[in-house]
Design a protein around this motif. Structure first.
Motif, PDB file in Angstrom:
ATOM      1  N   LYS A  65       3.607  11.344   5.730  1.00 45.35           N
ATOM      2  CA  LYS A  65       4.114  10.093   5.168  1.00 45.35           C
ATOM      3  C   LYS A  65       4.041   8.949   6.182  1.00 45.35           C
ATOM      4  CE  LYS A  65       7.340   8.642   1.765  1.00 45.35           C
ATOM      5  NZ  LYS A  65       8.406   9.033   0.899  1.00 45.35           N
ATOM      6  N   TRP A  66       3.946   9.285   7.466  1.00 45.77           N
ATOM      7  CA  TRP A  66       3.767   8.241   8.460  1.00 45.77           C
ATOM      8  C   TRP A  66       2.488   7.458   8.196  1.00 45.77           C
ATOM      9  CZ3 TRP A  66       6.993   5.856  11.351  1.00 45.77           C
ATOM     10  CH2 TRP A  66       8.130   6.490  11.820  1.00 45.77           C
ATOM     11  N   GLY A  67       1.500   8.097   7.573  1.00 54.31           N
ATOM     12  CA  GLY A  67       0.266   7.390   7.222  1.00 54.31           C
ATOM     13  C   GLY A  67       0.526   6.244   6.269  1.00 54.31           C
ATOM     14  N   VAL A  68       1.429   6.431   5.320  1.00 52.79           N
ATOM     15  CA  VAL A  68       1.775   5.364   4.370  1.00 52.79           C
ATOM     16  C   VAL A  68       2.497   4.231   5.103  1.00 52.79           C
ATOM     17  CG1 VAL A  68       3.045   4.832   2.261  1.00 52.79           C
ATOM     18  CG2 VAL A  68       1.907   7.031   2.487  1.00 52.79           C
ATOM     19  N   VAL A  69       3.393   4.600   6.005  1.00 49.01           N
ATOM     20  CA  VAL A  69       4.131   3.586   6.762  1.00 49.01           C
ATOM     21  C   VAL A  69       3.170   2.783   7.639  1.00 49.01           C
ATOM     22  CG1 VAL A  69       5.907   3.223   8.516  1.00 49.01           C
ATOM     23  CG2 VAL A  69       6.255   4.931   6.745  1.00 49.01           C
ATOM     24  N   LEU A  70       2.257   3.464   8.310  1.00 46.28           N
ATOM     25  CA  LEU A  70       1.302   2.766   9.171  1.00 46.28           C
ATOM     26  C   LEU A  70       0.334   1.896   8.370  1.00 46.28           C
ATOM     27  CD1 LEU A  70       0.590   5.566  11.782  1.00 46.28           C
ATOM     28  CD2 LEU A  70       2.014   3.533  12.049  1.00 46.28           C
ATOM     29  N   ALA A  71      -0.046   2.345   7.176  1.00 45.26           N
ATOM     30  CA  ALA A  71      -0.919   1.527   6.329  1.00 45.26           C
ATOM     31  C   ALA A  71      -0.191   0.263   5.883  1.00 45.26           C
ATOM     32  CB  ALA A  71      -1.367   2.328   5.112  1.00 45.26           C
ATOM     33  N   GLY A  72       1.085   0.398   5.540  1.00 44.73           N
ATOM     34  CA  GLY A  72       1.871  -0.782   5.169  1.00 44.73           C
ATOM     35  C   GLY A  72       2.063  -1.715   6.346  1.00 44.73           C
ATOM     36  N   ALA A  73       2.281  -1.153   7.531  1.00 45.81           N
ATOM     37  CA  ALA A  73       2.472  -1.978   8.725  1.00 45.81           C
ATOM     38  C   ALA A  73       1.168  -2.665   9.134  1.00 45.81           C
ATOM     39  CB  ALA A  73       3.005  -1.132   9.867  1.00 45.81           C
ATOM     40  N   SER A  74       0.026  -2.042   8.856  1.00 47.21           N
ATOM     41  CA  SER A  74      -1.247  -2.678   9.207  1.00 47.21           C
ATOM     42  C   SER A  74      -1.504  -3.919   8.351  1.00 47.21           C
ATOM     43  CB  SER A  74      -2.402  -1.690   9.059  1.00 47.21           C
ATOM     44  OG  SER A  74      -2.637  -1.396   7.696  1.00 47.21           O
ATOM     45  N   ASP A  75      -0.815  -4.008   7.219  1.00 46.95           N
ATOM     46  CA  ASP A  75      -0.952  -5.190   6.372  1.00 46.95           C
ATOM     47  C   ASP A  75      -0.259  -6.414   6.959  1.00 46.95           C
ATOM     48  OD1 ASP A  75      -2.494  -3.908   4.524  1.00 46.95           O
ATOM     49  OD2 ASP A  75      -0.865  -3.506   3.126  1.00 46.95           O
ATOM     50  N   PHE A  76       0.490  -6.250   8.051  1.00 46.01           N
ATOM     51  CA  PHE A  76       1.072  -7.414   8.710  1.00 46.01           C
ATOM     52  C   PHE A  76      -0.011  -8.322   9.256  1.00 46.01           C
ATOM     53  CE2 PHE A  76       4.964  -4.709   9.337  1.00 46.01           C
ATOM     54  CZ  PHE A  76       5.780  -5.482   8.522  1.00 46.01           C
ATOM     55  N   LEU A  77      -1.196  -7.769   9.510  1.00 46.51           N
ATOM     56  CA  LEU A  77      -2.301  -8.561  10.025  1.00 46.51           C
ATOM     57  C   LEU A  77      -3.019  -9.338   8.926  1.00 46.51           C
ATOM     58  CD1 LEU A  77      -3.769  -5.904  12.489  1.00 46.51           C
ATOM     59  CD2 LEU A  77      -2.207  -7.786  13.012  1.00 46.51           C
ATOM     60  N   ARG A  78      -2.813  -8.975   7.677  1.00 47.71           N
ATOM     61  CA  ARG A  78      -3.468  -9.653   6.561  1.00 47.71           C
ATOM     62  C   ARG A  78      -2.681 -10.899   6.164  1.00 47.71           C
ATOM     63  NH1 ARG A  78      -4.272  -5.435   1.928  1.00 47.71           N
ATOM     64  NH2 ARG A  78      -5.483  -7.126   1.071  1.00 47.71           N
ATOM     65  N   PRO A  79      -3.353 -11.901   5.638  1.00 46.13           N
ATOM     66  CA  PRO A  79      -2.621 -13.072   5.151  1.00 46.13           C
ATOM     67  C   PRO A  79      -1.798 -12.702   3.910  1.00 46.13           C
ATOM     68  CG  PRO A  79      -5.004 -13.364   4.882  1.00 46.13           C
ATOM     69  CD  PRO A  79      -4.796 -12.065   5.573  1.00 46.13           C
ATOM     70  N   ALA A  80      -0.708 -13.393   3.720  1.00 44.13           N
ATOM     71  CA  ALA A  80       0.200 -13.085   2.606  1.00 44.13           C
ATOM     72  C   ALA A  80      -0.467 -13.317   1.254  1.00 44.13           C
ATOM     73  CB  ALA A  80       1.466 -13.917   2.721  1.00 44.13           C
ATOM     74  N   SER A  81      -1.492 -14.141   1.211  1.00 45.07           N
ATOM     75  CA  SER A  81      -2.169 -14.400  -0.066  1.00 45.07           C
ATOM     76  C   SER A  81      -2.926 -13.165  -0.560  1.00 45.07           C
ATOM     77  CB  SER A  81      -3.141 -15.570   0.081  1.00 45.07           C
ATOM     78  OG  SER A  81      -4.133 -15.259   1.043  1.00 45.07           O
ATOM     79  N   GLN A  82      -3.244 -12.239   0.324  1.00 40.44           N
ATOM     80  CA  GLN A  82      -3.989 -11.042  -0.063  1.00 40.44           C
ATOM     81  C   GLN A  82      -3.102  -9.831  -0.323  1.00 40.44           C
ATOM     82  OE1 GLN A  82      -6.799 -10.395   3.067  1.00 40.44           O
ATOM     83  NE2 GLN A  82      -8.108 -12.106   2.455  1.00 40.44           N
ATOM     84  N   LEU A  83      -1.802  -9.986  -0.205  1.00 40.27           N
ATOM     85  CA  LEU A  83      -0.890  -8.863  -0.398  1.00 40.27           C
ATOM     86  C   LEU A  83      -0.450  -8.764  -1.849  1.00 40.27           C
ATOM     87  CD1 LEU A  83       1.375  -9.239   2.746  1.00 40.27           C
ATOM     88  CD2 LEU A  83      -0.535  -7.688   2.416  1.00 40.27           C
ATOM     89  N   SER A  84      -0.196  -7.559  -2.283  1.00 42.35           N
ATOM     90  CA  SER A  84       0.258  -7.315  -3.645  1.00 42.35           C
ATOM     91  C   SER A  84       1.786  -7.225  -3.663  1.00 42.35           C
ATOM     92  CB  SER A  84      -0.348  -6.013  -4.168  1.00 42.35           C
ATOM     93  OG  SER A  84       0.280  -5.621  -5.360  1.00 42.35           O
ATOM     94  N   LEU A  85       2.401  -8.059  -4.480  1.00 38.71           N
ATOM     95  CA  LEU A  85       3.855  -8.044  -4.582  1.00 38.71           C
ATOM     96  C   LEU A  85       4.346  -6.742  -5.203  1.00 38.71           C
ATOM     97  CD1 LEU A  85       6.545  -9.526  -4.263  1.00 38.71           C
ATOM     98  CD2 LEU A  85       6.171 -10.498  -6.522  1.00 38.71           C
ATOM     99  N   SER A  86       3.689  -6.295  -6.270  1.00 39.60           N
ATOM    100  CA  SER A  86       4.143  -5.076  -6.937  1.00 39.60           C
ATOM    101  C   SER A  86       3.978  -3.844  -6.045  1.00 39.60           C
ATOM    102  CB  SER A  86       3.389  -4.876  -8.252  1.00 39.60           C
ATOM    103  OG  SER A  86       2.002  -4.785  -8.011  1.00 39.60           O
TER     104      SER A  86
END
Length: 175
Positions: A65-86
């Motif tokens: 499950k750490w893989g899911v946490v790290l994948a979510g944390a890697s999205d900190f580098l993406r702009p907020a316009s590319q993130l999915s709210l849902s």
């Protein structure tokens, strides 16, 4: 047949079956060697043989499950316009639900609880980023939005003070 043999759990109580199926109890006596054995175990041996150690799924599920946490944390580098709210709200909900569940199940798995709590934190941070981005698209900053809602609240209070009869009429109409 007056002496029928019962099968199942009641059959295990009968003396004949107990001898055949070896349900006899073995008596063990504490000796100096058996008492001293747990004290000489190393920390790694205790961890390895624990109910949430690496021999069980209670250890490997959080590792995966750490893989899911790290994948979510890697999205900190993406702009907020590319993130999915849902998607990020789902991460947040999953993290909170399973964190609570980790304290209910036996054996209580604090390692899994920590992973789920961090999953909740990552989801909450990303959800906040997306909501702040969407708010900035409307042209209002957070401060301006708060001021706007405060002014609306003040206007409603002033209307109630100036015209209390309207409030009473609206309450009577809803009944």
């Amino acid at each position: 047949m007056a002496t029928t043999m019962r099968l199942g759990l009641r059959g295990a109580r009968q003396p004949i079956l107990r001898q055949n199926l070896r349900f006899t109890q073995r008596r063990t006596y504490a000796t100096a060697e058996t008492i001293a054995e747990p004290a000489t175990e190393s920390g790694f041996t205790k961890f390895y043989n624990s109910p949430v150690g690496p021999k069980t799924v209670h250890f490997w599920a959080p590792i995966m499950k750490w893989g899911v946490v790290l994948a979510g944390a890697s999205d900190f580098l993406r702009p907020a316009s590319q993130l999915s709210l849902s998607q990020n709200m789902a991460l947040m909900a999953t993290g909170s639900i399973w964190t609570r569940w980790c304290f209910v199940i036996k054996p209580r798995n604090l390692f899994l609880a920590s992973v789920n709590f961090l999953l909740f934190c990552v989801g909450a941070a990303q959800t906040t980023r997306v909501l702040m981005y969407q708010q900035s698209l409307k042209g209002d900053s957070m401060g301006a939005e708060i001021e706007k809602s405060a002014k609306e609240g003040v206007n409603e209070i002033v209307d109630v003070i100036k015209h209390p009869g309207k409030v009473v009429e609206s309450v009577e109409k809803t009944k």
